[in-house]
Design an enzyme around this catalytic site. Structure first.
Site, PDB file in Angstrom:
ATOM      1  N   GLU A 203      57.792  34.841  99.560  1.00  0.00           N
ATOM      2  CA  GLU A 203      57.832  34.112  98.252  1.00  0.00           C
ATOM      3  C   GLU A 203      58.581  34.556  97.195  1.00  0.00           C
ATOM      4  OE1 GLU A 203      54.118  33.886  96.238  1.00  0.00           O
ATOM      5  OE2 GLU A 203      54.710  32.019  94.970  1.00  0.00           O
ATOM      6  N   ASP A 281      48.792  25.291  96.277  1.00  0.00           N
ATOM      7  CA  ASP A 281      48.656  26.667  95.853  1.00  0.00           C
ATOM      8  C   ASP A 281      47.791  26.641  94.785  1.00  0.00           C
ATOM      9  OD1 ASP A 281      49.495  29.202  95.882  1.00  0.00           O
ATOM     10  OD2 ASP A 281      51.551  29.089  95.138  1.00  0.00           O
TER      11      ASP A 281
END
Ligand SMILES: [Zn+2]
Length: 339
Positions: A203, A281
């Site tokens: 990420e 998320d």
């Protein structure tokens, strides 16, 4: 003329949702009021904050907002409310299965310790699941900013509660800190205890962090993993091993991993055959939930309904859902496409 199928009716599994991050903004405002917690503008305005987590200061700001929100969850009834509402939101978005991720350490001080905290969370998940009909399980996630010994303690705890709804073990927070390898013992404990290894990687840092998840932690799934798109050989490896990447497009844009929704490499992963499970998320901070992630694939990446159905199938196949749930969801996906 082709009619537009409703993405909230597409059955899917939600595999990347953090505990506090799943909270409704209005609930946070109510809980802050209950405990006299002053919320910064970014959390009280109702519009998601603009964050730049690609630099450490931006990531710190994101974590600070998350910590403030977490500090508003103090009593078992707050936990039950959070989980019930997360389930309701996901049902509304077409989820037929939810794996919610939590580091119980963060809630332990208010809830009487680590074990009671996890018990309260698992009871809440059980209750919300029965109330809403949504299949739900828990991933216990360690924090890579903390000492690896803490992660081992958590892994043992997670294994101990495997028959109470814990299905996996994760690792979250700033990928730029510490090495995945520091947590290899914790992950070995989790895997040997039958849990799925699902650390965050790829990420904030590039393909090497995804490789570390595979090599050092033997990840069965990778949280995010999108940066693997920068390395064709790694993409092939993920595809061949069938490692599902829990891709969270709105989060990536909100945190500045990519500038615009169309920059998230959904097509690259999809064409390479890397299984994906789209996830929200932290909807509290990023302002969008599960169905919106599929909407991004449709609107910004031109995914057809057949391709969106395949994404939904991938989410189901990547989940820890039992066989009967998977079969039901997969059949529902076919029905959606045939409608
Ligand atoms: Zn995450």
């Amino acid at each position: 003329m082709e009619h537009v199928r409703d993405l909230t009716l597409l059955p899917k599994a939600h595999l990347h949702l953090h505990f506090t991050g799943s909270m409704r903004p209005t609930t946070l405002i109510e809980l802050a009021d209950k405990y006299g917690v002053h919320l910064p503008e970014a959390l009280s305005s109702g519009t998601p904050p603009r964050l730049r987590a690609t630099d450490e200061r931006g990531w710190f700001r994101f974590q600070r907002l998350y910590d403030i929100a977490r500090s508003c969850l103090r009593e078992p009834e707050d936990i039950r409310r959070l989980v019930r509402e997360a389930a309701q939101e996901d049902v509304r978005d077409g989820a037929g299965w939810l794996e919610i991720q939590v580091d119980p350490t963060s809630y332990a001080p208010h809830l009487g310790g680590l074990i009671p905290a996890l018990e309260i969370i698992l009871d809440a998940v059980d209750g919300a699941s029965r109330e809403t009909g949504l299949g739900m399980r828990v991933l216990v996630a360690a924090n890579r900013m903390k000492h690896p010994l803490e992660a081992r303690t958590l892994a043992r705890l997670a294994v101990r509660f495997a028959d109470r709804g814990v299905v996996g073990f994760g690792l979250s927070n700033d990928e730029r800190r510490g090495m995945a390898r520091d947590f290899d013992r914790a992950f070995a404990i989790a895997r040997e205890g039958g849990l799925l290894a699902a650390p965050h990687g790829g990420e904030l840092t590039g393909p090497s962090s995804v490789r570390d998840c595979l090599d050092d932690l033997r990840a069965a799934r990778v949280g995010h993993g999108v940066r693997a798109a920068e390395d064709p050989r790694l993409l092939r490896r993920l595809a061949e091993k069938g490692v599902t990447c829990e891709v969270c497009p709105a989060s990536n844009v909100a945190l500045g991993v990519y500038e615009k929704p169309e920059d998230v490499p959904l097509r690259t992963l999809f064409e390479a055959g890397v299984p994906m499970a789209l996830g929200a998320d932290d909807p509290l901070l990023f302002g969008s939930r599960l169905a919106a992630q599929y909407e991004i694939a449709r609107r910004h990446h031109g995914f057809t309904d057949a391709e969106l159905a395949e994404l939904a199938r991938q989410s189901v196949r990547g989940s820890a859902a039992p066989e009967d749930v998977r079969a039901k969801l997969l059949a529902g996906i076919d029905d959606w496409l045939a409608s």
